[in-house]
Write a protein that holds these residues in place. Structure first.
Motif, PDB file in Angstrom:
ATOM      1  N   LEU A 262      96.932 -14.637 -13.162  1.00  0.00           N
ATOM      2  CA  LEU A 262      96.790 -14.625 -14.610  1.00  0.00           C
ATOM      3  C   LEU A 262      98.114 -15.004 -15.262  1.00  0.00           C
ATOM      4  O   LEU A 262      99.185 -14.652 -14.752  1.00  0.00           O
ATOM      5  CB  LEU A 262      96.343 -13.241 -15.100  1.00  0.00           C
ATOM      6  N   HIS A 263      98.049 -15.689 -16.397  1.00  0.00           N
ATOM      7  CA  HIS A 263      99.274 -16.119 -17.068  1.00  0.00           C
ATOM      8  C   HIS A 263      99.782 -15.020 -17.998  1.00  0.00           C
ATOM      9  O   HIS A 263      99.075 -14.030 -18.270  1.00  0.00           O
ATOM     10  CB  HIS A 263      99.047 -17.439 -17.819  1.00  0.00           C
ATOM     11  N   PRO A 264     101.003 -15.112 -18.510  1.00  0.00           N
ATOM     12  CA  PRO A 264     101.616 -14.016 -19.287  1.00  0.00           C
ATOM     13  C   PRO A 264     101.045 -13.812 -20.679  1.00  0.00           C
ATOM     14  O   PRO A 264     101.516 -12.914 -21.385  1.00  0.00           O
ATOM     15  CB  PRO A 264     103.099 -14.431 -19.355  1.00  0.00           C
ATOM     16  N   ASP A 265     100.053 -14.607 -21.098  1.00  0.00           N
ATOM     17  CA  ASP A 265      99.378 -14.374 -22.369  1.00  0.00           C
ATOM     18  C   ASP A 265      97.877 -14.266 -22.134  1.00  0.00           C
ATOM     19  O   ASP A 265      97.068 -14.717 -22.943  1.00  0.00           O
ATOM     20  CB  ASP A 265      99.692 -15.505 -23.358  1.00  0.00           C
TER      21      ASP A 265
ATOM     22  N   LEU B 296     100.789 -23.139 -22.183  1.00  0.00           N
ATOM     23  CA  LEU B 296     101.500 -22.153 -22.994  1.00  0.00           C
ATOM     24  C   LEU B 296     102.756 -22.748 -23.608  1.00  0.00           C
ATOM     25  O   LEU B 296     103.061 -22.504 -24.786  1.00  0.00           O
ATOM     26  CB  LEU B 296     101.856 -20.931 -22.142  1.00  0.00           C
ATOM     27  N   ARG B 297     103.477 -23.536 -22.831  1.00  0.00           N
ATOM     28  CA  ARG B 297     104.707 -24.153 -23.351  1.00  0.00           C
ATOM     29  C   ARG B 297     104.395 -25.118 -24.498  1.00  0.00           C
ATOM     30  O   ARG B 297     105.198 -25.275 -25.421  1.00  0.00           O
ATOM     31  CB  ARG B 297     105.442 -24.882 -22.228  1.00  0.00           C
ATOM     32  N   ASN B 298     103.241 -25.758 -24.430  1.00  0.00           N
ATOM     33  CA  ASN B 298     102.884 -26.734 -25.465  1.00  0.00           C
ATOM     34  C   ASN B 298     102.315 -26.083 -26.718  1.00  0.00           C
ATOM     35  O   ASN B 298     102.471 -26.619 -27.824  1.00  0.00           O
ATOM     36  CB  ASN B 298     101.879 -27.746 -24.908  1.00  0.00           C
ATOM     37  N   GLU B 299     101.634 -24.948 -26.558  1.00  0.00           N
ATOM     38  CA  GLU B 299     100.909 -24.366 -27.686  1.00  0.00           C
ATOM     39  C   GLU B 299     101.673 -23.255 -28.402  1.00  0.00           C
ATOM     40  O   GLU B 299     101.513 -23.078 -29.606  1.00  0.00           O
ATOM     41  CB  GLU B 299      99.554 -23.829 -27.205  1.00  0.00           C
TER      42      GLU B 299
ATOM     43  N   PRO C 271      96.452 -24.585 -10.699  1.00  0.00           N
ATOM     44  CA  PRO C 271      95.978 -23.940 -11.927  1.00  0.00           C
ATOM     45  C   PRO C 271      97.072 -23.201 -12.680  1.00  0.00           C
ATOM     46  O   PRO C 271      97.141 -23.272 -13.907  1.00  0.00           O
ATOM     47  CB  PRO C 271      94.894 -22.981 -11.426  1.00  0.00           C
ATOM     48  N   MET C 272      97.944 -22.475 -11.963  1.00  0.00           N
ATOM     49  CA  MET C 272      98.985 -21.718 -12.644  1.00  0.00           C
ATOM     50  C   MET C 272      99.950 -22.640 -13.368  1.00  0.00           C
ATOM     51  O   MET C 272     100.358 -22.370 -14.509  1.00  0.00           O
ATOM     52  CB  MET C 272      99.730 -20.837 -11.640  1.00  0.00           C
ATOM     53  N   ARG C 273     100.326 -23.726 -12.733  1.00  0.00           N
ATOM     54  CA  ARG C 273     101.243 -24.677 -13.380  1.00  0.00           C
ATOM     55  C   ARG C 273     100.611 -25.263 -14.632  1.00  0.00           C
ATOM     56  O   ARG C 273     101.277 -25.431 -15.662  1.00  0.00           O
ATOM     57  CB  ARG C 273     101.611 -25.795 -12.408  1.00  0.00           C
ATOM     58  N   GLU C 274      99.311 -25.565 -14.564  1.00  0.00           N
ATOM     59  CA  GLU C 274      98.635 -26.113 -15.733  1.00  0.00           C
ATOM     60  C   GLU C 274      98.570 -25.088 -16.862  1.00  0.00           C
ATOM     61  O   GLU C 274      98.751 -25.425 -18.040  1.00  0.00           O
ATOM     62  CB  GLU C 274      97.225 -26.573 -15.349  1.00  0.00           C
TER      63      GLU C 274
END
Length: 328
Positions: A96-99, A52-55, A44-47
């Motif tokens: 949780l991701h950084p955004d 985030l990298r794409n958007e 999940p974290m990698r996804e």
């Protein structure tokens, strides 16, 4: 005529046996194994980081270095001011991701409007998403197995094989039991990983300007050794968002850490008043502030909302954080 009668007799004798065979019986197992779909365990974290990298715009993406030529993702936003006030270093909660939209994203995106640089870090997951913590180690489960079974020696044939009913297994492997890692050791290893990312971020931002740490969820527990040793600076302000204790950590240990920070540490402590555990931990921290004589520690109850109320909550959080920073 005799051949037809013989064929009919064989069909009558064989058909009942064939009809009683289990469904799926056949000799094309290899084809079924080849065509069976392979199960792939998701990360999940990698996804989330890939999304985030794409958007997000490339100007916000930053790959910070680690040891062995590894990197990790951080999200940066420059202050919308000719004279920036300082930099906010944000650490999200576990998994949780950084955004992350609750807590992290409003501060990361809105504080640049008030003259603050923001840098939000991606952290390694302490516990995989979607996996419940184990309540029993392998030992008790294996202890329920019967203990009066005698082991079969490899050089002695199986009883069924001796009777001609089967073949003894020549290389019977014993079940492999994975030992459960020590919680304290696992916590220490995870802290080292988080500290390495924080150090990389500090190397990137340098020593100029004011630094403020925003610690969400379990993040304050990851940095306990650093805070207690003063490696992050004796006067670095802290913003705590919905503090949670990770598995393997003593929830009350945060009180000792906060007492050791002394009376001159500015702290903005925001907690969820509707959550019983959050209220309990907030009371522990409040008592620690009092014992340390810290008059600069401020607590605020806040419930993160979703849906139509999310915009109002995000605006309130950003204004509260900015107002507190302005008073430092």
């Amino acid at each position: 005529m005799k051949k037809r009668l013989l064929a009919l007799l064989l069909l009558i004798l064989v058909f009942p046996v064939w009809a009683n065979l289990p469904a799926g019986f056949g000799f094309d197992e290899e084809e079924e194994e080849d065509t069976a779909p392979q199960r792939v365990e998701p990360d999940p974290m990698r996804e989330m980081l890939r999304t985030l990298r794409n958007e997000l715009p490339a100007s916000q993406l930053l790959e910070l270095p680690l040891a062995d030529d590894e990197t990790f993702l951080a999200l940066q936003l420059e202050a919308l001011s000719a004279r920036p006030k300082g930099r906010l270093l944000l650490l999200p909660g576990d998994g949780l991701h950084p955004d992350w939209p609750l807590g992290i994203a409003p501060i990361r995106r809105n504080l640049p409007e008030y003259g603050w640089h923001t840098l939000s870090l991606s952290l390694p997951a302490y516990r995989p998403l979607g996996v419940a913590p184990r309540t029993l180690p392998p030992g008790p489960l294996l202890s329920r197995m019967p203990q009066n079974q005698k082991p079969v020696k490899q050089d002695e044939p199986d009883a069924a094989a001796s009777a001609g009913f089967g073949f003894a297994e020549e290389d019977e492997e014993e079940p492999v039991v994975q030992e459960r890692p020590d919680p304290a050791e696992r916590l220490a290893q995870h802290r080292e990983k988080v500290e390495a990312r924080v150090q990389s971020a500090l190397n990137h931002v340098g020593s100029g300007g004011k630094l403020v740490l925003v610690l969400q969820g379990e993040s304050v527990y990851w940095l306990q050794p650093w805070l207690e040793s003063g490696r992050l600076g004796r006067q670095v302000p802290l913003i705590l968002l919905h503090v949670e204790a990770p598995v393997g950590a003593d929830p009350t240990s945060i009180a000792d850490t906060l007492r050791r920070l002394g009376a001159n540490r500015p702290i903005l402590d925001i907690y969820n008043a509707s959550n019983q555990e959050q209220r309990h931990l907030a009371e522990i921290r409040k008592a620690a502030y009092r014992r340390a004589g810290n008059q600069q520690a401020v607590q605020f109850p806040m419930n993160f909302e979703s849906g139509a109320r999310a915009a109002t909550t995000d605006r309130w959080l950003s204004q509260r954080v900015e107002g507190w920073l302005r008073g430092l």
